[in-house]
Design a protein around this motif. Structure first.
Motif, PDB file in Angstrom:
ATOM      1  N   GLY A  68       0.816  -1.210   0.000  1.00 16.33           N
ATOM      2  CA  GLY A  68       0.000   0.000   0.000  1.00 16.33           C
ATOM      3  C   GLY A  68       0.852   1.264   0.000  1.00 16.33           C
ATOM      4  N   ALA A  69       1.838   1.309   0.886  1.00 17.60           N
ATOM      5  CA  ALA A  69       2.711   2.487   0.968  1.00 17.60           C
ATOM      6  C   ALA A  69       3.522   2.648  -0.311  1.00 17.60           C
ATOM      7  N   THR A  70       4.062   1.548  -0.804  1.00 20.73           N
ATOM      8  CA  THR A  70       4.868   1.587  -2.024  1.00 20.73           C
ATOM      9  C   THR A  70       4.039   2.033  -3.218  1.00 20.73           C
ATOM     10  N   SER A  71       2.855   1.455  -3.360  1.00 23.36           N
ATOM     11  CA  SER A  71       1.993   1.809  -4.495  1.00 23.36           C
ATOM     12  C   SER A  71       1.645   3.289  -4.471  1.00 23.36           C
ATOM     13  N   VAL A  73       3.379   5.795  -3.083  1.00 22.84           N
ATOM     14  CA  VAL A  73       4.555   6.610  -3.394  1.00 22.84           C
ATOM     15  C   VAL A  73       4.954   6.487  -4.866  1.00 22.84           C
ATOM     16  N   VAL A  74       4.922   5.283  -5.403  1.00 21.55           N
ATOM     17  CA  VAL A  74       5.310   5.081  -6.805  1.00 21.55           C
ATOM     18  C   VAL A  74       4.304   5.727  -7.751  1.00 21.55           C
ATOM     19  N   ASN A  75       3.026   5.510  -7.498  1.00 24.72           N
ATOM     20  CA  ASN A  75       2.003   5.964  -8.442  1.00 24.72           C
ATOM     21  C   ASN A  75       1.612   7.431  -8.285  1.00 24.72           C
ATOM     22  N   ILE A  78       6.286   9.848  -7.307  1.00 24.22           N
ATOM     23  CA  ILE A  78       7.419   9.470  -8.167  1.00 24.22           C
ATOM     24  C   ILE A  78       7.024   9.519  -9.643  1.00 24.22           C
ATOM     25  N   LYS A  79       5.914   8.882 -10.009  1.00 22.13           N
ATOM     26  CA  LYS A  79       5.515   8.903 -11.427  1.00 22.13           C
ATOM     27  C   LYS A  79       5.226  10.324 -11.891  1.00 22.13           C
ATOM     28  N   LYS A  80       4.656  11.143 -11.020  1.00 20.10           N
ATOM     29  CA  LYS A  80       4.364  12.529 -11.411  1.00 20.10           C
ATOM     30  C   LYS A  80       5.652  13.341 -11.556  1.00 20.10           C
ATOM     31  N   LEU A  81       6.603  13.134 -10.643  1.00 21.73           N
ATOM     32  CA  LEU A  81       7.876  13.850 -10.727  1.00 21.73           C
ATOM     33  C   LEU A  81       8.716  13.380 -11.911  1.00 21.73           C
ATOM     34  N   ALA A  82       8.570  12.118 -12.271  1.00 19.98           N
ATOM     35  CA  ALA A  82       9.355  11.565 -13.379  1.00 19.98           C
ATOM     36  C   ALA A  82       8.852  12.055 -14.736  1.00 19.98           C
ATOM     37  N   LEU A 158      14.313  -1.785 -12.167  1.00 17.33           N
ATOM     38  CA  LEU A 158      15.327  -1.671 -11.118  1.00 17.33           C
ATOM     39  C   LEU A 158      14.971  -0.616 -10.084  1.00 17.33           C
ATOM     40  N   VAL A 159      14.503   0.530 -10.531  1.00 19.39           N
ATOM     41  CA  VAL A 159      14.112   1.578  -9.585  1.00 19.39           C
ATOM     42  C   VAL A 159      12.875   1.138  -8.800  1.00 19.39           C
ATOM     43  N   GLY A 160      11.926   0.495  -9.463  1.00 18.28           N
ATOM     44  CA  GLY A 160      10.756  -0.031  -8.757  1.00 18.28           C
ATOM     45  C   GLY A 160      11.140  -1.011  -7.664  1.00 18.28           C
ATOM     46  N   VAL A 161      12.054  -1.920  -7.974  1.00 17.12           N
ATOM     47  CA  VAL A 161      12.516  -2.896  -6.979  1.00 17.12           C
ATOM     48  C   VAL A 161      13.192  -2.188  -5.809  1.00 17.12           C
ATOM     49  N   ALA A 162      14.020  -1.194  -6.099  1.00 20.69           N
ATOM     50  CA  ALA A 162      14.722  -0.471  -5.029  1.00 20.69           C
ATOM     51  C   ALA A 162      13.733   0.243  -4.105  1.00 20.69           C
ATOM     52  N   VAL A 163      12.761   0.930  -4.682  1.00 15.18           N
ATOM     53  CA  VAL A 163      11.763   1.633  -3.864  1.00 15.18           C
ATOM     54  C   VAL A 163      10.960   0.626  -3.048  1.00 15.18           C
ATOM     55  N   GLY A 164      10.521  -0.443  -3.684  1.00 15.68           N
ATOM     56  CA  GLY A 164       9.757  -1.467  -2.972  1.00 15.68           C
ATOM     57  C   GLY A 164      10.540  -2.107  -1.844  1.00 15.68           C
ATOM     58  N   ALA A 165      11.824  -2.371  -2.071  1.00 13.97           N
ATOM     59  CA  ALA A 165      12.655  -2.989  -1.029  1.00 13.97           C
ATOM     60  C   ALA A 165      12.780  -2.075   0.186  1.00 13.97           C
TER      61      ALA A 165
END
Length: 189
Positions: A68-71, A73-75, A78-82, A158-165
């Protein structure tokens, strides 16, 4: 993204696209689809909660909390800043059509599937070490499937895995800290 890094990203993507591994096409498509909306991880969490006793329930909740937290932050940030990185051109970059899954409409960077997979595997594996190897294999299969099916560049994964980890590790630590003290048997006089 730096032009050199983008070039490496495309080169690795093309190398994966050129793999002659038709026996993997169907299994990796299925793994990729099963990871949509974290269905795979909800199923695994259910099994762990059902058969793992109190430790299993704590680990399952920790894993789902990490997703939940990862989703989020990623969605969101991070996706908006990218800047909504465009998805790969599967046809132009040579991914065989028989590997294709539905192309998501969201930006490519970072991979939410890979982030959720890593978050769940690290959180649950941190609390139930005996499950760690199997969870890592499952998370790796999900992450690789996103490049193999052509919906992500390797750097997205790779970035997704790092953030998730990172979020998985935080969730496991939080679960350990919130663990109620072990009850001690009362002495009777």
């Amino acid at each position: 993204m730096d032009h050199r890094l983008a070039g490496y990203d495309r080169a690795v993507y093309r190398s994966v696209a050129r793999l002659s591994t038709p026996a993997l096409d169907e299994p990796l498509r299925r793994v990729s689809d099963l990871a949509n909306f974290s269905k795979l991880w909800f199923l695994v969490a259910g099994g762990i909660a059902l058969f793992g006793g109190p430790r299993g329930r704590r680990a399952a909740l920790s894993g789902l909390g990490a997703i939940g937290a990862t989703s989020f932050v990623v969605n969101q940030p991070i996706k908006k800043l990218a800047g909504e990185r465009r998805r790969p051109d599967r046809h132009g970059l040579g991914v065989p059509v028989q590997r294709w899954v539905r192309m998501p409409s969201s930006g490519s960077f970072p991979s939410g599937h890979s982030a959720s997979a890593a978050a769940f595997a690290v959180a649950v594996g941190g609390l139930l070490p005996r499950l760690r190897p199997g969870l890592r294999v499952m998370a790796s299969a999900v992450a690789f499937s996103r490049v193999y099916t052509g919906v992500h560049y390797p750097s997205d994964v790779l970035v997704g895995v790092a953030v998730g980890a990172v979020f998985g590790r935080l969730a496991a630590r939080l679960a350990v800290r919130l663990r109620p003290p072990a009850s001690h048997p009362r002495r009777t006089m």
